[in-house]
Design an enzyme around this catalytic site. Sequence first.
Site, mmCIF file in Angstrom:
data_model
loop_
_atom_site.group_PDB
_atom_site.id
_atom_site.type_symbol
_atom_site.label_atom_id
_atom_site.label_comp_id
_atom_site.label_asym_id
_atom_site.label_seq_id
_atom_site.Cartn_x
_atom_site.Cartn_y
_atom_site.Cartn_z
ATOM 1 N N ASP A 53 0.819 -1.202 0.000
ATOM 2 C CA ASP A 53 0.000 0.000 0.000
ATOM 3 C C ASP A 53 0.859 1.261 0.000
ATOM 4 O O ASP A 53 2.081 1.212 0.146
ATOM 5 C CB ASP A 53 -0.927 -0.005 1.215
ATOM 6 C CG ASP A 53 -1.954 -1.122 1.130
ATOM 7 O OD1 ASP A 53 -2.702 -1.158 0.142
ATOM 8 O OD2 ASP A 53 -1.985 -1.967 2.051
ATOM 9 N N TYR A 111 6.983 -9.792 6.696
ATOM 10 C CA TYR A 111 6.911 -8.347 6.862
ATOM 11 C C TYR A 111 7.612 -7.966 8.157
ATOM 12 O O TYR A 111 7.626 -8.733 9.128
ATOM 13 C CB TYR A 111 5.456 -7.873 6.929
ATOM 14 C CG TYR A 111 4.744 -7.835 5.608
ATOM 15 C CD1 TYR A 111 4.790 -6.704 4.801
ATOM 16 C CD2 TYR A 111 4.013 -8.930 5.160
ATOM 17 C CE1 TYR A 111 4.124 -6.659 3.582
ATOM 18 C CE2 TYR A 111 3.348 -8.905 3.942
ATOM 19 C CZ TYR A 111 3.404 -7.768 3.159
ATOM 20 O OH TYR A 111 2.750 -7.737 1.960
#
Length: 287
Positions: A53, A111
């Site tokens: 994003d 992540y």
Amino acid sequence: MKRTPAALWIWYRGTHFRGYQRQPEGPTVQETLEASLRKAGVPYTVMGAGRTDRGVHARMQVVSVRLPPCYTSEMLSERLPPHVPPDLGLCVARRPPDGFHAQWSAVGKEYRYRIQLGGTASEPWRPFVMDPSAEPRLMEGSALKPERIAELLGAAVGCRDFRAFHENSSLCKPRTLESATLHELGNGLFEARLKGDGFGRYQVRYLVGSTLLTAAGVLSEELFRSALDRGTSLPGLKAPAQALLLWEVLYPPAVDPFPAEERARAPGLPLAPPFSLPAGSDSAAAA
């Protein structure tokens, strides 16, 4: 003549991109990369391992692309770098094993999320960390203790539907979070590392943010665990994008274009935040 497949390991700082995927209002990583490829003689679209994003960074994003006839991955490694902007780069370009696809062959991702829990972030790191003291809801609670954060992160490990921790636009389905640990990087900087077979949109940010709210006593642990175990809705916190980094994309050994030793040294990766790690950063605060 057939076009030759290539697997690209790219990195980017997401600060000035509106996410990975091409969209009407840019710039995005995909459209920037495709424009750079055209200048390098590869006028084709790319397929990424997944989306990030707006504002999210990537140490390792993998894309598939087809090369023109007589054009090799070695040629691309030489011709592409002069055409990419400063916040986007190429680590490796390679012809992958047969059957490889950047997205559909992936079996997992890792992540990492950086949080300043004490002291003050150094100037180079400041744009890439979350400062809990700047979040009004966290200021309402008690001091954040690394051990408590690590405990709550660990509670999320397992196979479950994380629907309480991602956007409704993401498919609700069981996902496996293989590990979720907290590591001290030094000078009050900590890093949450989450590895799993897949993540819904904003899942890492909601999970980290809601963990911090619970550790601070703003959310009850009962509600937090109910959201994990039963998908109960909760007033969670979407942690800021600038502290999130796609660290690695994982593939089965039989089709992985990037061997373990290469993944460890990340050739061509900038030796600066958010990609570098301070010395002595591999010790976990808690399991």
